[in-house]
Design an enzyme around this catalytic site. Sequence first.
Site, short mmCIF file in Angstrom:
data_model
loop_
_atom_site.label_atom_id
_atom_site.label_comp_id
_atom_site.label_asym_id
_atom_site.label_seq_id
_atom_site.Cartn_x
_atom_site.Cartn_y
_atom_site.Cartn_z
CB THR A 171 -0.62 0.06 1.11
OG1 THR A 171 -1.84 -1.15 1.33
CG2 THR A 171 -1.96 1.33 1.10
CD1 TRP A 172 4.58 4.56 1.97
CD2 TRP A 172 5.99 3.15 2.92
NE1 TRP A 172 5.53 5.39 2.34
CE2 TRP A 172 6.73 4.46 3.02
CE3 TRP A 172 6.77 2.22 3.41
CZ2 TRP A 172 7.73 4.81 3.62
CZ3 TRP A 172 8.20 2.57 3.93
CH2 TRP A 172 8.56 3.90 4.34
CG HIS B 39 -0.14 -9.79 -3.78
ND1 HIS B 39 0.91 -8.77 -3.25
CD2 HIS B 39 -1.11 -9.51 -3.21
CE1 HIS B 39 0.28 -7.87 -2.55
NE2 HIS B 39 -1.00 -8.38 -2.60
CB SER C 151 1.49 -7.60 8.54
OG SER C 151 0.64 -6.65 7.86
NE ARG D 195 -0.74 -5.15 12.18
CZ ARG D 195 0.02 -5.25 13.16
NH1 ARG D 195 -0.31 -4.83 14.50
NH2 ARG D 195 1.06 -5.66 12.88
N GLY E 116 2.91 -0.67 10.53
CA GLY E 116 3.99 -0.39 9.56
C GLY E 116 5.39 -0.37 10.31
#
Length: 311
Positions: free
Chosen positions: A63-64, A122, A152, A272, A274
């Site tokens: 996501t980052w 992925h 995670s 969450r 990170g």
Amino acid sequence: MSPMADEELSQSQTQNSPKFSTDLFQGFWHRPSLIPNIIAFQKHFQAHDNDIVIASKPKSGTTWLKSLVFTIVNRTRYSLSNTPLNTSNPHDLVPCFEYDLYKNQVPNNLTSISTPRLFSTHIPYSSLPESIKLSDCRIVYIARNPFDVIVSLWHFLKLPKPITLEECYEMFCRGEEPFGPYWDHVLEYWKESLERPNKVLFIKYEDMKEDPNSIIKNLADFIGFPISMEEEEMGIIEDILELCSLENLKNLKVNKEGKNRYSTRENKTYFRKGEVGDYVNYFSPSSIQRFSKIIEEKLGGSGLTFNMSYT
């Protein structure tokens, strides 16, 4: 949470929580529902030379990285105060092949996507369509310490399914987690980045956390949108990092209340902690030693290592 006891690990196969279902396909474990999507992706997708593909194992900083790549590519098209990132989840802005674009096994019309087209996946390198491998499109791969990935992923999976941390740990030890084995996944992209450094950029999540400015500059150069000296002096790197920071993204309305288009999950589940090395709060030293030995054996001789010394 207290560290996971070894007795719990040895009993994980007999826990009441159901095993997360995966099937072996082309040497890797996948959710059964995704395999037809992957086949359709392999069969129909035609890469463009200026495509940019973000690849990763789930829960590795995807996501980052999506938010950073989108912002770097579009920084002259949108001001940072008016970017779609403020009103759209990164997963909507950088769609995933197997979860989104080919979720109905029918290829979506991709002609409406502005260039350069930004995608994510992925799946392992060996399962990518030949058109991606043979084209000049760029692949940015992000890898993360496997222990932090386990924690995670467990937090992510446990909401819809009552899976235990013990079961998640054992899946990784067997290499049967989604898109696993972990070691084969990272090694495929790692080796390709060494053989074709102009094709694949391999980034470690921990390096991004430790020295984000250097990583951003290298990333921008690699994808063909270099940051000029003038931009750097004006603080564009710091501005991008602030915009794409976990704290900023998780507090945006769209990520506090909304959902992305290919998932029933709320967007807030993608943000969450990170943190680096948080796994020491979940696993006992002997559990860390056991999986560390597996990883070291599997990655041995490759030159790829991860810091396991957060204890």
